[in-house]
Motif scaffolding. Structure first.
Motif, short mmCIF file in Angstrom:
data_model
loop_
_atom_site.label_atom_id
_atom_site.label_comp_id
_atom_site.label_asym_id
_atom_site.label_seq_id
_atom_site.Cartn_x
_atom_site.Cartn_y
_atom_site.Cartn_z
N THR A 281 71.05 25.64 27.98
CA THR A 281 71.46 25.76 29.38
C THR A 281 71.35 27.22 29.83
N ASN B 295 66.19 17.92 36.80
CA ASN B 295 67.34 18.05 35.89
C ASN B 295 67.08 17.26 34.60
N LYS B 296 66.51 16.09 34.77
CA LYS B 296 66.21 15.26 33.60
C LYS B 296 65.19 15.97 32.70
N ALA C 119 70.37 21.09 33.24
CA ALA C 119 70.45 19.62 33.22
C ALA C 119 71.31 19.09 34.37
N GLU D 188 67.06 18.33 30.63
CA GLU D 188 67.86 17.59 29.64
C GLU D 188 66.98 17.14 28.46
N THR E 76 68.39 20.49 26.72
CA THR E 76 69.85 20.36 26.65
C THR E 76 70.32 19.28 25.66
N ALA E 77 69.70 18.12 25.72
CA ALA E 77 70.19 17.00 24.89
C ALA E 77 70.08 17.35 23.42
#
Ligand code: URP
Ligand code: ZN
Ligand code: ZN
Length: 464
Positions: free
Chosen positions: A383, A361-362, A13, A365, A369-370
């Motif tokens: 991650t 990266n988004k 991310a 995420e 990741t989020a």
């Protein structure tokens, strides 16, 4: 057991760099340039992206619903997820009304234990919560079930009233857990549905017509307001419309811990799918329903600017021939749900990254990741880092496939149609490691049933 992945482009991310990754047993132990260690297995990832394994926080495997049971069980569903680059699922255990939630957890453990290809956790669907059961919520949290799903929809089935919602939210907040909400005004929608059926409007398209976006927005507003008073973080599941997103944004702007996911079906499909010939529209009968196409741009904006945090699938497959047909004469009897767990990563990469709507990266995420943070799994999951589980996807950004129920590379779900039939996607999962073990090798499943473990999740991590 050790694995050395050479020359990949590691994307998390927040990072983006060329490196080698050394894995010992189940975890990443070293990341660096030109690593020269001896390893039991070596993977050349030149020209490939290395993503953290996808985390899908919303699936329904082996779920009794709509007079039948979802077509993927924990074996077939997790295998299909693995093919698509997802290495962790959070599914839902369902409390039977009047029974203990702990009993439900045992039932769902029995469904999944020893069957899965990848790691998994459970949210608990609470269907009633008398005062004498509230204490069970802490016991669930101690058992690693640190989130709940409550339904404002489906009266008489999964629906709970506002009092129950408040009771559950208050306790969840005290325990440091999180509440997921199916936010739609099911009581009003049921009235509209009854009237439509009485008027002879029984085709699949009436599923969407009877579920206005305003009733989703009202549910979102009410759910968030109750959460605000109960002091609990709230996560709106399967958010489908601009009207509903607006309510999340208003709440976030006043400082409420309100989060939301959307799903590929709301980003790539729209209500015109209900206009297909005959009963075909039943394939897309899911709740919330598919919306007018213009909503998609608003959802992408929400993803890009952080008002929507995750993309989950709400994978809930029912076979067209044997199960959707239950509603051939009455759309309200069509089992609600659609498949998607296998195609999420490619769809979002192709439709998000390739089109320039979101960054690489988004992408990570949103797909991993989020949700790992919100649901107490970060940094074990979500991650690529020293000490994290070696759940890694070797992803070919240039490979193009056409998603189809007949394409042996894109469809392993146990269901007789694919919601994205004919979609061409560039960006494809090639190899997948789950806790250091290669389970997908060049699109072939090489793992075994039972490789996946139950994840005892930590408390809400969204504020970290
Ligand atoms: O249509 C859907 N979404 N089926 C699964 C149950 C739910 O509401 O998430
Ligand atoms: Zn739902
Ligand atoms: Zn769902």
């Amino acid at each position: 057991m050790s694995v050395l992945i050479k020359n990949g482009r590691v994307i998390t991310a927040v990072d983006d760099y060329l490196a080698d990754i050394f894995i010992e047993n189940e975890t990443v132990t070293l990341i660096g340039k030109a690593l020269e260690m001896e390893a039991d297995e070596a993977i050349d990832a030149s020209g490939k992206y290395l993503f953290p394994g996808g985390l899908d926080p919303h699936t329904h495997l082996d779920m009794p619903f709509g007079g039948t049971t979802s077509a993927d069980d924990f074996e077939t569903g997790t295998r299909a997820a693995a093919h698509g680059g997802t290495t962790t699922l959070i599914d839902f255990a369902i409390q039977s009304k009047g029974h203990s939630t702990l009993e439900a957890l045992d039932t769902w453990h029995a469904k999944a234990d020893g069957k899965t290809a990848i790691d998994y956790g459970f949210h608990m669907i609470v269907t009633d919560l008398e005062d004498n059961r509230v204490h069970e919520m802490k016991m669930l949290a101690d058992a690693g079930v640190t989130s709940y799903k409550l339904f404002m929809a489906y009266p008489g089935v999964l629906y709970v009233d506002d009092g129950t919602i408040y009771r559950a939210m208050k306790k969840a907040g005290e325990d440091g857990t999180v509440v997921c909400m199916h936010a739609e005004n099911g009581i009003v929608i049921d009235e509209i549905v009854k009237q439509a059926v009485a008027d002879g409007k029984t085709e699949p398209k009436y599923h969407a017509i009877t579920r206005p976006t305003r009733m989703e927005a009202e549910g979102v507003h009410r759910a968030i307001s109750i959460a605000e008073v109960a002091h609990v973080p709230i996560y709106i599941v399967h958010l489908s419309s601009s009207d509903a997103l607006e309510q999340v944004m208003l709440a976030r702007n006043r400082g409420v811990h309100a989060f939301a996911e959307t799903c590929p079906q709301y980003l790539f499909l729209d209500d015109s799918y209900y206009d297909q010939e005959g009963f075909e529209g039943a394939k897309y009968v899911m709740t919330p329903a598919l919306r007018e196409k213009w909503n998609q741009d608003e959802l992408w904006k929400g993803l890009k600017f952080g008002d929507l945090q995750s993309i989950a699938t709400d994978h809930c497959p029912f076979c067209f021939k044997d199960q959707k047909v239950l509603g051939i004469d009455d759309f309200s009897k069509i089992p609600n749900g659609a498949p998607g767990v296998e195609n999420r990563m490619s769809l979002v990469f192709n439709g998000g990254v390739k089109t320039g709507r979101i960054s690489l990266n988004k992408f990570v995420e949103l797909t991993s990741t989020a949700a790992a943070k919100t649901f107490g799994l970060f940094p074990k999951k979500g991650t690529i880092a020293v000490g994290s589980d070696a759940d890694i996807v070797v992803f070919d950004p240039n490979r193009t496939e056409t998603i189809s129920v007949n394409n042996a590379c894109t469809h392993h779900m146990n269901v007789d149609y694919n919601s994205y039939e004919g979609f061409e996607v560039t960006g494809f999962t090639e190899t997948v490691l789950s806790r250091g073990k290669i389970i997908i090798n060049n699109c072939e499943y090489v793992g075994k049933k039972g490789d996946g473990h139950f994840l005892k999740r930590g408390l809400y991590g969204g504020m970290k």
